[in-house]
Write a protein that holds these residues in place. Sequence first.
Motif, short mmCIF file in Angstrom:
data_model
loop_
_atom_site.label_atom_id
_atom_site.label_comp_id
_atom_site.label_asym_id
_atom_site.label_seq_id
_atom_site.Cartn_x
_atom_site.Cartn_y
_atom_site.Cartn_z
N LEU A 11 0.82 -1.21 0.00
CA LEU A 11 0.00 0.00 0.00
C LEU A 11 0.86 1.26 0.00
N LEU A 12 1.92 1.26 0.79
CA LEU A 12 2.80 2.43 0.82
C LEU A 12 3.58 2.58 -0.49
N GLY A 13 3.86 1.46 -1.14
CA GLY A 13 4.53 1.53 -2.44
C GLY A 13 3.67 2.22 -3.48
N ALA A 14 2.38 2.04 -3.38
CA ALA A 14 1.45 2.69 -4.31
C ALA A 14 1.19 4.14 -3.92
N ASP A 15 1.24 4.44 -2.60
CA ASP A 15 0.98 5.79 -2.12
C ASP A 15 1.70 5.98 -0.78
N ALA A 16 2.91 6.51 -0.84
CA ALA A 16 3.72 6.69 0.36
C ALA A 16 3.14 7.72 1.33
N ARG A 17 2.16 8.50 0.88
CA ARG A 17 1.54 9.51 1.74
C ARG A 17 0.33 8.97 2.50
N MET A 18 0.02 7.70 2.30
CA MET A 18 -1.16 7.12 2.95
C MET A 18 -1.00 7.22 4.48
N SER A 19 -2.04 7.69 5.14
CA SER A 19 -1.98 7.87 6.59
C SER A 19 -2.07 6.53 7.32
N VAL A 20 -1.65 6.55 8.56
CA VAL A 20 -1.74 5.35 9.40
C VAL A 20 -3.20 4.93 9.54
N ALA A 21 -4.08 5.90 9.69
CA ALA A 21 -5.50 5.60 9.83
C ALA A 21 -6.04 4.90 8.58
N THR A 22 -5.66 5.38 7.41
CA THR A 22 -6.12 4.76 6.16
C THR A 22 -5.54 3.36 6.00
N LEU A 23 -4.27 3.21 6.32
CA LEU A 23 -3.65 1.87 6.27
C LEU A 23 -4.41 0.90 7.18
N ALA A 24 -4.69 1.34 8.39
CA ALA A 24 -5.39 0.48 9.36
C ALA A 24 -6.78 0.11 8.86
N ARG A 25 -7.47 1.08 8.31
CA ARG A 25 -8.81 0.82 7.80
C ARG A 25 -8.78 -0.17 6.63
N ARG A 26 -7.86 0.04 5.70
CA ARG A 26 -7.78 -0.85 4.53
C ARG A 26 -7.35 -2.27 4.89
N LEU A 27 -6.49 -2.39 5.90
CA LEU A 27 -5.99 -3.70 6.29
C LEU A 27 -6.78 -4.32 7.44
N LYS A 28 -7.77 -3.57 7.92
CA LYS A 28 -8.66 -4.05 8.97
C LYS A 28 -7.92 -4.47 10.24
N VAL A 29 -7.02 -3.57 10.67
CA VAL A 29 -6.30 -3.76 11.93
C VAL A 29 -6.29 -2.43 12.68
N ALA A 30 -5.90 -2.46 13.93
CA ALA A 30 -5.87 -1.25 14.75
C ALA A 30 -4.76 -0.30 14.29
N ARG A 31 -5.01 0.99 14.47
CA ARG A 31 -3.98 2.00 14.14
C ARG A 31 -2.70 1.74 14.91
N SER A 32 -2.81 1.35 16.16
CA SER A 32 -1.61 1.10 16.97
C SER A 32 -0.80 -0.06 16.40
#
Length: 143
Positions: A11-32
């Motif tokens: 995901l970061l390779g496609a968009d290095a600006r992706m926020s932690v919150a967006t990563l967590a939401r897309r991967l269905k895991v906690a932000r922490s």
Amino acid sequence: MDELDRNILGLLGADARMSVATLARRLKVARSTIQARLERLETGGIIAGYTLKLGEAAREGRLRASVLLTIEPRAQAGILSRLKAIPEVERVHSTSGRFDLLLQVAATNTTVLDGVLDQIGALTGVKSSESLIHLSTRIDRAV
């Protein structure tokens, strides 16, 4: 690295600006969990930094070339230090096979590129060089 780490990197390779919150939401895991994984990937040297990838429009007006060098034995350290002083040399890879070094070079025009190629070929310790001018990029999966 496990599947979650690989998914984060994808995901970061496609968009290095992706926020932690967006990563967590897309991967269905906690932000922490994402934050902890990112810290581990960074401190472990898996993620060396976050950068910008230029598109074709930004690369217009720049000639790119790959330069293959065959060098004298034990000349690599000296050649590398001199190559670092040439701003048009973007990357240098050591290789196996017929050539010793693979350089990625970029210049603003053919006159500059020709001068850089002459400069590289004239370096002490360079036995031979072969240049390949890049015409267009057909596939780019670099992360």
